[in-house]
Scaffold this active site. Structure first.
Site, short mmCIF file in Angstrom:
data_model
loop_
_atom_site.label_atom_id
_atom_site.label_comp_id
_atom_site.label_asym_id
_atom_site.label_seq_id
_atom_site.Cartn_x
_atom_site.Cartn_y
_atom_site.Cartn_z
N VAL A 1 67.76 -95.90 -44.22
CA VAL A 1 68.86 -94.94 -44.29
C VAL A 1 69.69 -95.05 -43.02
CG1 VAL A 1 69.51 -92.52 -44.57
CG2 VAL A 1 67.41 -93.38 -45.66
N THR A 2 70.89 -95.62 -43.15
CA THR A 2 71.77 -95.74 -41.98
C THR A 2 73.20 -95.37 -42.37
OG1 THR A 2 72.58 -98.02 -42.28
CG2 THR A 2 70.41 -97.75 -41.25
N VAL A 3 73.91 -94.82 -41.40
CA VAL A 3 75.36 -94.61 -41.52
C VAL A 3 75.99 -95.12 -40.23
CG1 VAL A 3 77.23 -92.94 -41.77
CG2 VAL A 3 75.08 -92.59 -43.01
N ILE B 1 78.46 -88.89 -45.95
CA ILE B 1 77.90 -90.09 -46.57
C ILE B 1 76.37 -89.99 -46.69
CG2 ILE B 1 77.63 -92.59 -46.33
CD1 ILE B 1 80.38 -92.56 -44.89
N ALA B 2 75.71 -89.58 -45.62
CA ALA B 2 74.24 -89.48 -45.66
C ALA B 2 73.79 -88.52 -46.76
CB ALA B 2 73.70 -89.03 -44.31
N ARG B 3 74.50 -87.44 -46.94
CA ARG B 3 74.13 -86.49 -48.00
C ARG B 3 74.17 -87.17 -49.37
NH1 ARG B 3 73.28 -81.40 -49.14
NH2 ARG B 3 73.46 -80.84 -46.94
N TYR C 1 66.08 -84.09 -42.55
CA TYR C 1 65.65 -84.22 -43.93
C TYR C 1 65.18 -82.93 -44.58
CZ TYR C 1 66.36 -89.06 -42.93
OH TYR C 1 66.95 -90.24 -42.58
N TYR D 1 57.75 -97.00 -42.84
CA TYR D 1 58.45 -97.66 -43.94
C TYR D 1 59.89 -97.17 -44.01
CZ TYR D 1 57.40 -93.43 -46.77
OH TYR D 1 57.29 -92.15 -47.25
#
Length: 429
Positions: free
Chosen positions: A107-109, A118-120, A148, A429
């Site tokens: 998970v990257t922005v 974007i992350a949402r 999270y 992971y």
């Protein structure tokens, strides 16, 4: 355990539509396209502040992506994603069994596109895809712990980082009767994987590994700057079966002609194997200190040494879980204590686990049904997810103001959720 393949799920249409309104393109990466895969990997390593991938490391990472559902977010015609995420379905060990889990990673922005929502859309899209596929639980490990919870994830699997003064610790346990041997890195990677496959079913919280993970732990990762320093030892029992293994490196203590031993991965599938590996580490010549992370919080090492004060333990969050299907998740595990009947209200801002549920536990197994009865206990989905595999007592969460209702029922439900051994997750992971 499950034949669900995350790669069968399309890009989430709701996230795609919302990101399109902001001028972004959200789509699945075609891993058969070498250029698209290379761009995804560049964006991923940039997001985690890593160096640009080399040709060799790119080839290995591309092999990993083949088994995962990989999504990129794009801004205009730029082939380099501004955001990434990938996922796959893996067995999660729970008390008494396993449950399919939607594992979320990468998970990257981009730093150039922060605070654009974007992350949402990445996270909510993954949860909708998992729910559509019929996967009852999602999970991830995190670099930032404050992100999270808003998506319903709860810190569920705490782990211990141990630092042991080897000069002071001594030894107070029986010696193992098997045999230690240094092994080459190919064999080490193989044994680490085989032992993990056997050991992971013994404690809640573990997931299945994959070959590239063990190659990296064994010092075969193409981008690992410390790979040449990795050593591996395997302990075999009297029948010659591998029962414990460790990958480690030594760092010189300046001016002392001694070293610090840093464990990369420690695994055993029997108690005797674990005692043997700890004995090897703590008796290693010329070592001042042994350090290791991702150990269970009830690791027996404090009872193996002669001086417990030589062991320093720092507990920290590691495995985060998110229940999506309450009946499927709760019915997948077994329970401790007496039989129980309780009505639990779960609140969920995203709606997946929302409802009031009648939980009946008999003989260690549960049946869960929706009901409109008044709840005995109320909690949000992140709180239930934290308690799910028995690593966080529900009573502790109640004391923190995160569980409400009948005190006796909270205690009974907390006891039922208890795991006989502390859950652990021994990999990232």
């Amino acid at each position: 355990m499950t034949d669900i393949d995350a790669r069968d799920q399309p890009a989430d249409p709701r996230s795609a539509e919302r990101l399109h309104r902001s001028g972004f393109d959200y789509r699945i990466i075609d891993t058969a396209d070498a250029q698209a895969t290379a761009a995804f990997l560049r964006a991923e390593t940039r997001g985690f502040l890593d160096a640009e991938p080399t040709d060799e490391s790119r080839d290995e990472m591309a092999g990993i992506l083949q088994d995962r559902r990989n999504i990129g977010v794009f801004d205009g015609d730029d082939p380099l994603p501004i955001a990434t995420v990938n996922s796959w379905v893996t067995p999660l060990t729970v008390p008494g069994g396993e449950v399919p889990m939607w594992a979320i990673s990468s998970v990257t922005v981009s730093a150039t596109h922060r605070r654009r929502g974007i992350a949402r859309q990445l996270l909510e899209g993954e949860l909708r895809a998992a729910a559509t596929a019929g996967v009852p639980v999602a999970g991830l490990t995190v670099s930032e712990a404050t992100i999270y919870g808003r998506y319903g994830f709860g810190a569920a699997i705490p782990v211990a980082q141990l630092t042991i003064d080897a000069r002071r610790a001594g030894w107070g346990a029986p010696d193992a009767s098997g045999r230690f041997a240094y092994v080459e890195k190919d064999e080490l990677a193989t044994v680490l994987g085989e032992l993990h496959d056997r050991a992971r079913t013994q404690r809640a919280g573990q997931i299945a590994g994959w070959p590239a993970r063990w190659r990296r732990m064994a010092g075969q990762g193409p981008s690992d700057k410390g790979a040449a320093e990795v050593r591996g030892v395997v302990w075999r029992d009297d029948e010659g079966r591998p029962r414990g293994a460790v990958a480690y490196r030594l760092a010189e203590v300046e001016g002392e002609f001694r070293a610090q031993l840093q464990v990369r991965h420690l695994v055993a599938d029997t108690d005797e194997g674990l005692r043997a590996m700890w004995s090897f580490l703590l008796h290693h010549d010329l070592v001042n200190r042994v350090s290791v992370d991702l150990r269970p919080v009830d690791d027996p090492v404090t009872w193996l040494v002669a001086d417990q004060r030589a062991v320093t333990q720092r507990v920290h969050d590691h495995g985060w879980l998110r229940i999506l299907d309450v009946p499927a998740a709760l019915q997948a595990r077994t329970y401790a204590g007496d039989d129980l009947e309780i009505t639990v209200e779960v609140t969920d801002a995203l709606g997946f686990a929302e409802g009031i549920w009648r939980v009946r536990v008999s003989g260690g197994t549960a049946t869960v049904q929706a009901t409109d009865a008044a709840p005995d206990v109320t909690l949000d989905v992140a709180t239930l997810s934290s308690a799910y595999v028995g690593g966080v007592p529900l009573t502790q969460l109640a004391a923190a103001g995160r569980v409400h209702g009948d005190g006796a029922q909270i205690i009974a439900f907390s006891e039922a959720l208890r795991s006989p051994e502390a859950p652990v997750l021994s990999i990232w992971y």
